[in-house]
Design an enzyme around this catalytic site. Structure first.
Site, PDB file in Angstrom:
ATOM      1  N   VAL A  49       0.845  -1.214   0.000  1.00  0.00           N
ATOM      2  CA  VAL A  49       0.000   0.000   0.000  1.00  0.00           C
ATOM      3  C   VAL A  49       0.874   1.256   0.000  1.00  0.00           C
ATOM      4  O   VAL A  49       0.508   2.276  -0.577  1.00  0.00           O
ATOM      5  CB  VAL A  49      -0.967  -0.043   1.213  1.00  0.00           C
ATOM      6  CG1 VAL A  49      -0.297   0.226   2.526  1.00  0.00           C
ATOM      7  CG2 VAL A  49      -2.149   0.872   1.023  1.00  0.00           C
ATOM      8  N   ASP A  50       2.064   1.157   0.564  1.00  0.00           N
ATOM      9  CA  ASP A  50       3.026   2.277   0.564  1.00  0.00           C
ATOM     10  C   ASP A  50       3.359   2.661  -0.876  1.00  0.00           C
ATOM     11  O   ASP A  50       3.280   3.825  -1.284  1.00  0.00           O
ATOM     12  CB  ASP A  50       4.287   1.810   1.313  1.00  0.00           C
ATOM     13  CG  ASP A  50       5.190   2.958   1.739  1.00  0.00           C
ATOM     14  OD1 ASP A  50       6.277   2.676   2.275  1.00  0.00           O
ATOM     15  OD2 ASP A  50       4.815   4.127   1.543  1.00  0.00           O
ATOM     16  N   THR A 140      -0.507  -6.418   7.876  1.00  0.00           N
ATOM     17  CA  THR A 140      -1.027  -7.743   7.475  1.00  0.00           C
ATOM     18  C   THR A 140      -0.514  -8.184   6.106  1.00  0.00           C
ATOM     19  O   THR A 140      -0.925  -9.217   5.592  1.00  0.00           O
ATOM     20  CB  THR A 140      -2.575  -7.740   7.423  1.00  0.00           C
ATOM     21  OG1 THR A 140      -3.014  -6.796   6.427  1.00  0.00           O
ATOM     22  CG2 THR A 140      -3.164  -7.386   8.771  1.00  0.00           C
TER      23      THR A 140
HETATM   24  N1  APR Z   1      -5.340  -0.588  -1.079  1.00  0.00           N
HETATM   25  C1  APR Z   1      -5.741  -1.176   0.072  1.00  0.00           C
HETATM   26  N2  APR Z   1      -5.055  -2.152   0.684  1.00  0.00           N
HETATM   27  C2  APR Z   1      -3.910  -2.566   0.092  1.00  0.00           C
HETATM   28  C3  APR Z   1      -3.421  -2.000  -1.113  1.00  0.00           C
HETATM   29  C4  APR Z   1      -4.197  -0.973  -1.699  1.00  0.00           C
HETATM   30  N3  APR Z   1      -3.838  -0.369  -2.847  1.00  0.00           N
HETATM   31  N4  APR Z   1      -2.244  -2.619  -1.432  1.00  0.00           N
HETATM   32  C5  APR Z   1      -2.028  -3.538  -0.476  1.00  0.00           C
HETATM   33  N5  APR Z   1      -3.025  -3.523   0.432  1.00  0.00           N
HETATM   34  C6  APR Z   1      -3.187  -4.334   1.633  1.00  0.00           C
HETATM   35  C7  APR Z   1      -2.448  -5.653   1.653  1.00  0.00           C
HETATM   36  O1  APR Z   1      -3.208  -6.657   1.008  1.00  0.00           O
HETATM   37  C8  APR Z   1      -2.343  -5.901   3.157  1.00  0.00           C
HETATM   38  O2  APR Z   1      -3.527  -6.525   3.631  1.00  0.00           O
HETATM   39  O3  APR Z   1      -2.634  -3.591   2.703  1.00  0.00           O
HETATM   40  C9  APR Z   1      -2.263  -4.496   3.745  1.00  0.00           C
HETATM   41  C10 APR Z   1      -0.880  -4.101   4.237  1.00  0.00           C
HETATM   42  O4  APR Z   1       0.095  -4.699   3.403  1.00  0.00           O
HETATM   43  P1  APR Z   1       1.508  -3.981   3.078  1.00  0.00           P
HETATM   44  O5  APR Z   1       1.262  -2.885   2.141  1.00  0.00           O
HETATM   45  O6  APR Z   1       2.458  -5.056   2.705  1.00  0.00           O
HETATM   46  O7  APR Z   1       1.943  -3.312   4.465  1.00  0.00           O
HETATM   47  P2  APR Z   1       2.609  -3.973   5.766  1.00  0.00           P
HETATM   48  O8  APR Z   1       2.269  -5.409   5.915  1.00  0.00           O
HETATM   49  O9  APR Z   1       2.271  -3.029   6.895  1.00  0.00           O
HETATM   50  O10 APR Z   1       4.171  -3.908   5.449  1.00  0.00           O
HETATM   51  C11 APR Z   1       4.751  -2.633   5.404  1.00  0.00           C
HETATM   52  O11 APR Z   1       5.676  -3.048   3.248  1.00  0.00           O
HETATM   53  O12 APR Z   1       5.327  -1.843   1.384  1.00  0.00           O
HETATM   54  C12 APR Z   1       6.192  -2.031   2.410  1.00  0.00           C
HETATM   55  O13 APR Z   1       7.185   0.118   2.725  1.00  0.00           O
HETATM   56  C13 APR Z   1       6.297  -0.816   3.294  1.00  0.00           C
HETATM   57  O14 APR Z   1       8.175  -1.684   4.470  1.00  0.00           O
HETATM   58  C14 APR Z   1       6.787  -1.431   4.553  1.00  0.00           C
HETATM   59  C15 APR Z   1       6.026  -2.746   4.599  1.00  0.00           C
END
Ligand code: APR
Length: 189
Positions: A49-50, A140
């Site tokens: 999502v980042d 997650t």
């Molecule tokens: N919209 C909504 N939810 C999303 C989207 C989106 N566009 N993209 C991903 N997700 C969901 C994923 O399916 C997951 O359930 O957001 C949730 C969080 O996943 P991640 O983005 O991987 O975040 P997290 O698990 O907190 O890990 C953070 O990942 O991207 C890197 O820079 C970030 O190092 C950090 C780590």
């Protein structure tokens, strides 16, 4: 014919539980006052999502994060903490960046740290007089937090906060997959 999940039509697809909404889709399409980014401590972007928020929101968001890094957050953002920046080109005016805990078996304060992500993000929404804020499932994805436990913490913390505060008026849980949607649905019903 508006396509699904344009900034205005997501509401027709969301499920309402009072001041809490549940929506399955892309958080970068949500026009709440703020969307929460599951960032990492560098605040300089990543995947998941980042990556989606920075891609859709454009360079202004990264520039704002860089300014935070050049200032008070010189060493980066600690797990559980949250900061607010512009939403750049997103439909949302602001992004609240928070760093979730990496799942490490659950005995390294992960539950408390994840709860802090929600509390601190909501505190920023109140302080900035925001009416609405949308959360992804923090930790997650890449950070491997078991979804059922993370969902229970998210719903518990948001409910507790809203019982004590009039703002934000509305909180949207945005899930990206059906399994997560069903976990939230079960917690919210
Ligand atoms: N919209 C909504 N939810 C999303 C989207 C989106 N566009 N993209 C991903 N997700 C969901 C994923 O399916 C997951 O359930 O957001 C949730 C969080 O996943 P991640 O983005 O991987 O975040 P997290 O698990 O907190 O890990 C953070 O990942 O991207 C890197 O820079 C970030 O190092 C950090 C780590």
């Amino acid at each position: 014919m508006p396509t699904a999940s344009t900034p205005t039509t997501w509401r027709t697809e969301a499920k309402s539980f009072g001041r809490l909404l549940l929506y399955r889709g892309d958080i970068t399409r949500i026009d709440t006052d703020a969307v929460v980014n599951a960032a990492n401590s560098s605040l300089l972007g990543g995947g998941g999502v980042d990556g989606a928020i920075h891609r859709a929101g454009g360079p202004e968001i990264l520039e704002a994060c860089r300014r935070l890094r050049a200032g008070y957050y010189g060493k980066g953002l600690r797990t559980g903490e949250a900061v607010i920046t512009t939403g750049g080109r997103l439909p949302a005016r602001h992004v609240v960046h928070t760093v979730g805990p990496v799942w490490n078996g659950g005995h390294k304060q992960e539950p408390e740290l994840l709860a802090n992500c929600y509390r601190n993000s909501l505190r920023l929404a109140t302080e900035n007089q925001l009416r609405s804020i949308a959360f992804p499932g923090i930790s997650t994805g890449v950070y491997g937090y078991p979804k059922a436990e993370a969902t229970a913490i998210a719903v518990r913390e948001v409910r507790a906060f809203l019982e004590q505060h009039d703002l934000p008026q509305e909180v949207v849980f945005v899930t990206f997959d059906e399994a997560s949607f069903q976990l939230y649905e079960r917690e919210l019903e």
